[in-house]
Design an enzyme around this catalytic site. Sequence first.
Site, PDB file in Angstrom:
ATOM      1  N   CYS A  87      -2.982  -3.073 -13.091  1.00 53.41           N
ATOM      2  CA  CYS A  87      -3.196  -1.991 -12.136  1.00 53.41           C
ATOM      3  C   CYS A  87      -2.136  -0.929 -12.368  1.00 53.41           C
ATOM      4  O   CYS A  87      -0.952  -1.241 -12.484  1.00 53.41           O
ATOM      5  CB  CYS A  87      -3.091  -2.493 -10.693  1.00 53.41           C
ATOM      6  N   HIS A  88      -2.573   0.305 -12.401  1.00 55.21           N
ATOM      7  CA  HIS A  88      -1.638   1.415 -12.523  1.00 55.21           C
ATOM      8  C   HIS A  88      -0.985   1.695 -11.180  1.00 55.21           C
ATOM      9  O   HIS A  88      -1.603   1.486 -10.137  1.00 55.21           O
ATOM     10  CB  HIS A  88      -2.383   2.679 -12.988  1.00 55.21           C
ATOM     11  N   MET A 124      -8.493  -1.452  -5.735  1.00 55.44           N
ATOM     12  CA  MET A 124      -7.598  -2.599  -5.617  1.00 55.44           C
ATOM     13  C   MET A 124      -6.607  -2.406  -4.475  1.00 55.44           C
ATOM     14  O   MET A 124      -6.270  -3.361  -3.770  1.00 55.44           O
ATOM     15  CB  MET A 124      -6.869  -2.859  -6.936  1.00 55.44           C
ATOM     16  N   GLU A 125      -6.160  -1.180  -4.261  1.00 57.41           N
ATOM     17  CA  GLU A 125      -5.229  -0.916  -3.158  1.00 57.41           C
ATOM     18  C   GLU A 125      -5.883  -1.201  -1.806  1.00 57.41           C
ATOM     19  O   GLU A 125      -5.250  -1.793  -0.918  1.00 57.41           O
ATOM     20  CB  GLU A 125      -4.716   0.520  -3.228  1.00 57.41           C
ATOM     21  N   ASP A 139      -0.903 -16.025   9.205  1.00 53.28           N
ATOM     22  CA  ASP A 139       0.465 -16.473   9.419  1.00 53.28           C
ATOM     23  C   ASP A 139       0.861 -16.374  10.895  1.00 53.28           C
ATOM     24  O   ASP A 139       1.552 -17.244  11.413  1.00 53.28           O
ATOM     25  CB  ASP A 139       1.436 -15.656   8.558  1.00 53.28           C
TER      26      ASP A 139
END
Length: 169
Positions: A87-88, A124-125, A139
Site C-alpha cells: 500500500c502506498h 484499503m484506508e 476490545d
Amino acid sequence: MWATADVGDATERPFTHLDGSGRARMVAVGDKLVTERTARAACQVVVTPATARRVAAADLPKGEAVTVARVAGIQAAKRTHELIPFCHQVGLTAVEVVIEVDVETGAIAVTGEAQAVDRTGVEMEALVAVSVAALTLYDMVKAVERGARITDLRLVEKTGGTKGDWHAV
C-alpha cells in the site's frame, strides 16, 4: 514478461503487483494522474442487546467505546501503508468513522469513508478504518461479552481514479 489474469470478460490484463519473474512488488504510481478519490467501507459488530445497551450508555468497564473506536479507526486509516504490504502512503484529506448502535438487535454498524487527492485509491484506508474500529469495539466489550462477532467487512463504494466509480450491489 507480465503475468496475466482472466478478468471475467475474456480479456487479459497484467498483474500489476508482479514483476517479470512473478515476484510480488509495489506498483509504481508516479505516472498516474492525481485525482480526487473516495472509498466507503462497512462492517458490523454483533453483541447481545444487553451489551449494546451498555455500549450506547457508555457503561462499560473500559469506558466510552464508541468515541474510542471512532478515533482508533481514524488513526488506523492514517497508518494503512504501515500495515498492508504494497500500500502506498496516501495523503488523506479526510477520514470519517460512524458507529451506530441498535440496542434492540445488538447490531453495531461501523461505516467509514476515506478521501484523498492522490495517484492511488483509498479503499484499503477505508477498510482498515472500519476494521480497527470494530476490533476496538470488541476490545472494549470483551469484559462483558467475549462472544462478540465482527461480520460483513466490505467495500461499499469507491470513486475516482482511472477505473472510475464502483458501488456494491
